[in-house]
Write an enzyme that holds these catalytic residues in place. Structure first.
Site, PDB file in Angstrom:
ATOM      1  N   LYS A  76       0.854  -1.196   0.000  1.00 57.18           N
ATOM      2  CA  LYS A  76       0.000   0.000   0.000  1.00 57.18           C
ATOM      3  C   LYS A  76       0.876   1.227   0.000  1.00 57.18           C
ATOM      4  O   LYS A  76       2.042   1.218   0.405  1.00 57.18           O
ATOM      5  CB  LYS A  76      -0.930   0.010   1.219  1.00 57.18           C
ATOM      6  CG  LYS A  76      -0.241   0.012   2.596  1.00 57.18           C
ATOM      7  CD  LYS A  76       0.239   1.367   3.072  1.00 57.18           C
ATOM      8  CE  LYS A  76       0.891   1.287   4.462  1.00 57.18           C
ATOM      9  NZ  LYS A  76       1.611   2.546   4.828  1.00 57.18           N
ATOM     10  N   ASP A 118      -2.349  -1.031  10.348  1.00 55.30           N
ATOM     11  CA  ASP A 118      -2.484  -1.074   8.888  1.00 55.30           C
ATOM     12  C   ASP A 118      -3.200  -2.328   8.388  1.00 55.30           C
ATOM     13  O   ASP A 118      -3.546  -2.403   7.205  1.00 55.30           O
ATOM     14  CB  ASP A 118      -1.099  -1.013   8.214  1.00 55.30           C
ATOM     15  CG  ASP A 118      -0.532   0.395   8.173  1.00 55.30           C
ATOM     16  OD1 ASP A 118      -1.295   1.348   8.411  1.00 55.30           O
ATOM     17  OD2 ASP A 118       0.679   0.537   7.911  1.00 55.30           O
TER      18      ASP A 118
END
Length: 294
Positions: free
Chosen positions: A20, A145
């Site tokens: 990401k 996350d």
């Protein structure tokens, strides 16, 4: 097609754990427990670790090969699988084969993504039938996350990163540099001069161009290789920090422009060429593979 057949097919598959990027990161406050309140935009790129899950009969969770310096019990994939077992009472075992392509400590979320792929895929393979909301809750216990990787779509995120809303930023070509250093996230968030009172913005504000990262100044003060990488990459496009780094990235409107930057930088830097994607490659694969996993 029988349950046994499509489970066997799914067990033999390699499952992606994508990287990401944080396209923006604002620190808008701090909770009493010390956690920082954030606004950020997550987007996936098609650079992935890959995990293959092998069934075992002894009920144990283990890795085919451990990561140097990381005890097996501390590996996020092992912790994720054991958390699923503890939550559901599942007695099945698994041996996990992890192909690591994402740099560790780079701010690309590799360990968190590996954990999320483990939660999502083993939930299917073990037929646990936990909801996405429950998997996100379990993921948050493993790391801030993890939830976005379980959510599976580029997101506007708030709170500590767990309040997620789908967003569809442009899917541009990306060049990522991994400097020769490992940024200590705890150190950055503990820094006295870190901005902790940024004004909250809205999604339209981000789309209009507000995409600062409040960690950049502190990271560059403490990690010269990150500062140098930002300077090098900025010769080709706007260079930005993802998370607390160490990785920096730039977006490009065409593959040719990205390839040119990649070729120009690869002899000096550890550099990656990728494509931004709003649907996680894991969830894209789950859709394609619905004939053998449900």
């Amino acid at each position: 097609m029988s349950q046994k057949h499509y489970n066997q097919s799914a067990w033999s598959e390699r499952w992606p754990a994508p990287a990401k990027l944080n396209l923006m990161l604002r620190i808008v406050g701090q909770r009493q427990d010390g956690y920082h309140l954030l606004q950020t935009v997550f987007q996936f790129i098609d650079l992935c670790d890959w995990i293959t899950f092998h069934p075992v009969d002894d009920g144990r969770v283990r890795l085919q090969k451990t990561i140097p310096g990381v005890p097996e019990a501390d590996d996020l994939t092992v912790r994720a699988a054991n958390l699923l077992k503890a939550e559901t009472g599942c007695e099945s075992g698994v041996r996990m084969e992890v192909e690591k392509n994402l740099p560790m400590g780079g701010g690309l979320g590799g360990g968190s993504s590996d954990a999320a792929t483990t939660l999502v895929v083993l939930n299917k393979l073990w037929n646990l039938q936990l909801s996405t909301e429950k998997l996100i809750e379990l993921g948050l216990a493993l790391g801030a996350d993890v939830p976005v990787f379980v959510f599976g779509h580029s997101s506007w995120a708030e709170g500590v990163g767990e309040k997620l809303e789908k967003i569809n930023p442009l899917e541009k070509w990306v060049v990522v540099i991994k400097p020769e250093c490992h940024v200590n996230t705890k150190e950055i968030f503990s820094a006295k001069n870190l901005t902790r009172n940024s004004k909250s913005i809205t999604i339209p504000d981000f789309i209009a161009g507000q995409r600062q990262n409040d960690c950049v100044e502190v990271v560059c003060q403490r990690y010269q290789p990150v500062k140098d990488a930002l300077v090098a990459l900025s010769e080709f496009s706007e260079a930005r920090l993802t998370g607390t780094g160490a990785c920096v990235f730039a977006q490009f409107d065409s593959e040719d422009l990205a390839v040119n930057a990649y070729k120009s930088l690869k002899n000096k830097w550890q550099v990656y060429l990728a494509k931004g994607v709003n649907e996680s490659p894991l969830f894209s694969k789950l859709k394609v593979g619905k004939c053998y996993i449900s």
